[in-house]
Structures are given as structure tokens and as C-alpha cells.
Write an enzyme that holds these catalytic residues in place. Sequence first.
Site, PDB file in Angstrom:
ATOM      1  N   GLY B  19       0.817  -1.214   0.000  1.00 15.99           N
ATOM      2  CA  GLY B  19       0.000   0.000   0.000  1.00 15.99           C
ATOM      3  C   GLY B  19       0.843   1.253   0.000  1.00 15.99           C
ATOM      4  O   GLY B  19       0.622   2.164   0.805  1.00 15.99           O
ATOM      5  N   SER B  21       1.166   3.765  -2.060  1.00 21.43           N
ATOM      6  CA  SER B  21       0.845   4.822  -3.025  1.00 21.43           C
ATOM      7  C   SER B  21       0.305   6.100  -2.393  1.00 21.43           C
ATOM      8  O   SER B  21       0.360   7.162  -2.993  1.00 21.43           O
ATOM      9  CB  SER B  21      -0.181   4.292  -4.038  1.00 21.43           C
ATOM     10  OG  SER B  21      -1.407   4.029  -3.395  1.00 21.43           O
ATOM     11  N   ARG B  22      -0.224   5.985  -1.183  1.00 25.44           N
ATOM     12  CA  ARG B  22      -0.872   7.155  -0.567  1.00 25.44           C
ATOM     13  C   ARG B  22      -0.544   7.203   0.918  1.00 25.44           C
ATOM     14  O   ARG B  22      -0.127   6.212   1.519  1.00 25.44           O
ATOM     15  CB  ARG B  22      -2.397   7.054  -0.715  1.00 25.44           C
ATOM     16  CG  ARG B  22      -2.894   7.160  -2.140  1.00 25.44           C
ATOM     17  CD  ARG B  22      -4.401   7.134  -2.176  1.00 25.44           C
ATOM     18  NE  ARG B  22      -4.923   5.872  -1.621  1.00 25.44           N
ATOM     19  CZ  ARG B  22      -6.170   5.682  -1.234  1.00 25.44           C
ATOM     20  NH1 ARG B  22      -7.036   6.664  -1.321  1.00 25.44           N
ATOM     21  NH2 ARG B  22      -6.563   4.521  -0.770  1.00 25.44           N
ATOM     22  N   ASN B  96       1.911  -2.209   5.604  1.00 31.51           N
ATOM     23  CA  ASN B  96       1.266  -0.919   5.852  1.00 31.51           C
ATOM     24  C   ASN B  96      -0.178  -0.877   5.347  1.00 31.51           C
ATOM     25  O   ASN B  96      -1.008  -0.153   5.879  1.00 31.51           O
ATOM     26  CB  ASN B  96       2.099   0.173   5.151  1.00 31.51           C
ATOM     27  CG  ASN B  96       1.303   1.436   4.930  1.00 31.51           C
ATOM     28  OD1 ASN B  96       1.084   2.201   5.860  1.00 31.51           O
ATOM     29  ND2 ASN B  96       0.833   1.650   3.707  1.00 31.51           N
ATOM     30  N   SER B 148      -1.860   0.150  15.278  1.00 30.58           N
ATOM     31  CA  SER B 148      -2.562   1.402  15.562  1.00 30.58           C
ATOM     32  C   SER B 148      -2.713   1.541  17.075  1.00 30.58           C
ATOM     33  O   SER B 148      -2.797   0.535  17.786  1.00 30.58           O
ATOM     34  CB  SER B 148      -3.948   1.367  14.909  1.00 30.58           C
ATOM     35  OG  SER B 148      -4.777   2.374  15.447  1.00 30.58           O
ATOM     36  N   TYR B 161     -11.589  -2.587  12.786  1.00 28.25           N
ATOM     37  CA  TYR B 161     -10.253  -2.077  12.466  1.00 28.25           C
ATOM     38  C   TYR B 161      -9.302  -2.356  13.635  1.00 28.25           C
ATOM     39  O   TYR B 161      -8.181  -2.863  13.445  1.00 28.25           O
ATOM     40  CB  TYR B 161     -10.353  -0.573  12.202  1.00 28.25           C
ATOM     41  CG  TYR B 161      -9.058   0.118  11.882  1.00 28.25           C
ATOM     42  CD1 TYR B 161      -8.530   0.066  10.602  1.00 28.25           C
ATOM     43  CD2 TYR B 161      -8.369   0.840  12.856  1.00 28.25           C
ATOM     44  CE1 TYR B 161      -7.326   0.715  10.297  1.00 28.25           C
ATOM     45  CE2 TYR B 161      -7.177   1.483  12.564  1.00 28.25           C
ATOM     46  CZ  TYR B 161      -6.666   1.415  11.283  1.00 28.25           C
ATOM     47  OH  TYR B 161      -5.493   2.060  10.997  1.00 28.25           O
ATOM     48  N   ALA B 163      -9.573  -4.624  15.912  1.00 29.01           N
ATOM     49  CA  ALA B 163      -9.333  -6.068  16.039  1.00 29.01           C
ATOM     50  C   ALA B 163      -8.240  -6.516  15.076  1.00 29.01           C
ATOM     51  O   ALA B 163      -7.343  -7.287  15.438  1.00 29.01           O
ATOM     52  CB  ALA B 163     -10.628  -6.832  15.772  1.00 29.01           C
ATOM     53  N   LYS B 165      -5.872  -4.675  13.817  1.00 29.35           N
ATOM     54  CA  LYS B 165      -4.594  -4.070  14.191  1.00 29.35           C
ATOM     55  C   LYS B 165      -4.022  -4.730  15.443  1.00 29.35           C
ATOM     56  O   LYS B 165      -2.802  -4.825  15.609  1.00 29.35           O
ATOM     57  CB  LYS B 165      -4.766  -2.564  14.399  1.00 29.35           C
ATOM     58  CG  LYS B 165      -5.080  -1.805  13.098  1.00 29.35           C
ATOM     59  CD  LYS B 165      -3.938  -1.946  12.108  1.00 29.35           C
ATOM     60  CE  LYS B 165      -4.093  -1.078  10.881  1.00 29.35           C
ATOM     61  NZ  LYS B 165      -2.929  -1.203   9.968  1.00 29.35           N
TER      62      LYS B 165
END
Lengths: 136, 253
Positions: B19, B21-22, B96, B148, B161, B163, B165
Site C-alpha cells: 500500500g 501509493s498514498r 502498511n 494502531s 479495524y 481487532a 490491528k
Amino acid sequence: MENLNETILAVVLDVVREKSPEIEAVRPDQMLVEDLGLRSLDLARIIAKLEMKLDVDPFAELVAVTSIRTPGDLSAAYAKCFSTDEEPAPEASKGTGPICAKHPSGRSAANRTRPPRAGLASQRELRQKARGEQSQ
Amino acid sequence: MKTKEESMTAERQVAIVSGGSRGLGRAIVADLLRRDMIVAAFSRSKTPFIEQRLAADPRVESFHWASIDGSDPQALAGFARDVLRRYGRIDALVNNMATLGDGLLTMMRDADIHAQVSMNLESAIFLTRACLKGMLPQGSGSIVNISSVNALRGQTGVSVYSATKAALIGLTKSLAVEVGPAGIRINCVAPGYFDSDMTGGFTDDQRARIARRTPLRRLGTVEDVANLVWFLLSPEAAFITAQVIAVDGGFVG
């Protein structure tokens, strides 16, 4: 096939010699754990090295890694990937990957008739760990 | 005597960033390139950042990118193999890639739950396994999982989310024990609130509230996180593994 066996024995010897430099050769019938002193992570390294050399991974779907106890078992597993006397696999290679083209569903004759033996990877180790965790 | 990891610095190291690209991934890619690593990144589609990097390196000597569906294990394994063939090694992996489905759990669609588990957790597991195939023969490697602070403390609206992480922390701790003897380190970075696409929807009031509850009195930046990622990948962190480090300015929740 001879080259395949030689390649496998050479890779096994490389890993064995990291721990036991005095060992000068390995035989197909030697036990990876009992005779050569390897552990499950060593087998993982051998398989990773062989995947880089041979571009196949018979353990992705074709063969249970727990069935590997000797370099000869490794040779038999990789030979399955290069064997041409079985039915072609449907859509086996839709990826670019080294997953063996044979028996993508993992239902090889060998797997059907031979249950996994307690091999290097450690059903025993895993059972011990599981017991340890439960007792905590 | 130099350690194996230190002696590798003579050769350009190769990192895979999922991931890239951003947002944070983009910052990590830019940072690793600036530090003279070879970086291989993938994402579903090209962004102007990716196009710019590819144009700057037409011979693909330092930057390789592919369009990959991150939820496809075979595509992930194929990407790792391509990197190995192209550059001959994989020294670092940054897991990531993530998607955030915001909302109360009881209101969340099945598809959004599956997408988060697949993208944030399963993809990291499959990509890690694929990269280990390169790291194990080398006897070295460093992996950073982007977790996170929501994995460390509760927050409404991000249960799935969180869970996924938190699961990355479990992956980190067990895998570090598993592959440590092969010279491979794995750590987690847990960013707090930082300026990114994911926090772009915050109002000024929300941002001010977060800053007030942060001892360092600001939101983080992607560079704050990228700096720690680099440190953990580098030989400077050669004796650090199985750790979770928050980059949150001391956020007190």
C-alpha cells in the site's frame, strides 16, 4: 532426477554445516532431526532455499510438510512437482507461482494413502506448546 | 566484528512496502528511497506519486511498483517472487496496507467487515509468509507491521479495524519468536492520530480535541511514523524484536 537429488542434498548439507561444520556429506536416508540435528526452522530454511533454486513449493498444497523426515522424503516431494505421468491440473498455474502444477487441491495419491507422520515440523513440538499454554 | 546485518549495508537493501501509493505508505516509500534503499511497492491503482517515482526511475533500479489486489494471496506471493527475481533479495517488509471501515459494529455491512479483516490482517500474513521465503535463506531480515493505537486502547466506531490491528501485534510477537533464530526481526509500530487520508474527515474541533489530549499538543505527521519505521528496519535496531512502539505524542485517550 539425479540433479534434483543432488541439489536437495547440497542444500540440506549447507544448512546442516551451519550447525555442524564437521559433517561433510548427508545421505538420503538420514533422519533430519535425529541424525543431522535440524529443527523445524532449519527445515523451513531448506524449503525456502529450494524454492528459490527450483521455483516450486510442493508444500503449498501437494505434500504435508509433517511427512518430511529425511532428505529422501524431500526428494520425493519435489519429484512430484516435476513428475509428468499424472493428469494435468486444472487451471493450476493461473498465477505465476511456484505452486506445484500437480494436484492443486492437495488430493494426491500419496496424500490420500499416507497420513502425515510425526515429522520434523513438529507435531510433537506443537502439542507440547499447546499443553504449555493450556496449563498457564 | 560486524554483525551479519551490519555487513549487509554495503549492498543496497531491498524493501517491500504494501500500500505504498498514498498516505503513510507513500511517506514510508519516499523515506526509504531517500535513504538509498531499493523499494518495491504495490497498490490497487497508480497515484500521481507512483507515476512520478516510476518516471524518475525508468530502468526500475530503485523503485518497482505493481498493481496488485491486496486481498489475493497468490498475487501477493507472485509480487514477492518478482522482487526476489529482480533484485535477488528481500531485506525488509513494511505491512502498511489497511482499510478503515468507520461505524458502529451493529450497523456495519458484512462486506465491510470482511474487507477489513482481509486487507488489514490476512494480506499481511500472506505477504509476510511470501517475504520470509526470501529472508530465511539470507538469514536476515526486518519486518515492521503498522498497527494502531486503537489496538492498544478502545475507541468507538473502529472495533473491526482495532481487532485487525491488535491481531498484527499477536502476529508480531509470535513470529518474532519463531524466526528470531534465523536472524529475522519483526516489530510493530502503533501510530496515534496523524494527518493522513484516514483522518482527513476530522473537523477542526475534533483535531483540536485530539491535540489537547496529546501531551505534545499536536497531531502526528506521516514523517514521525516513517522515521520510526526506518529505525526499526535499520541495523541501528539490530537487537530490537517483538516490540510494539506507539508514535502518538503520549496521547492519553
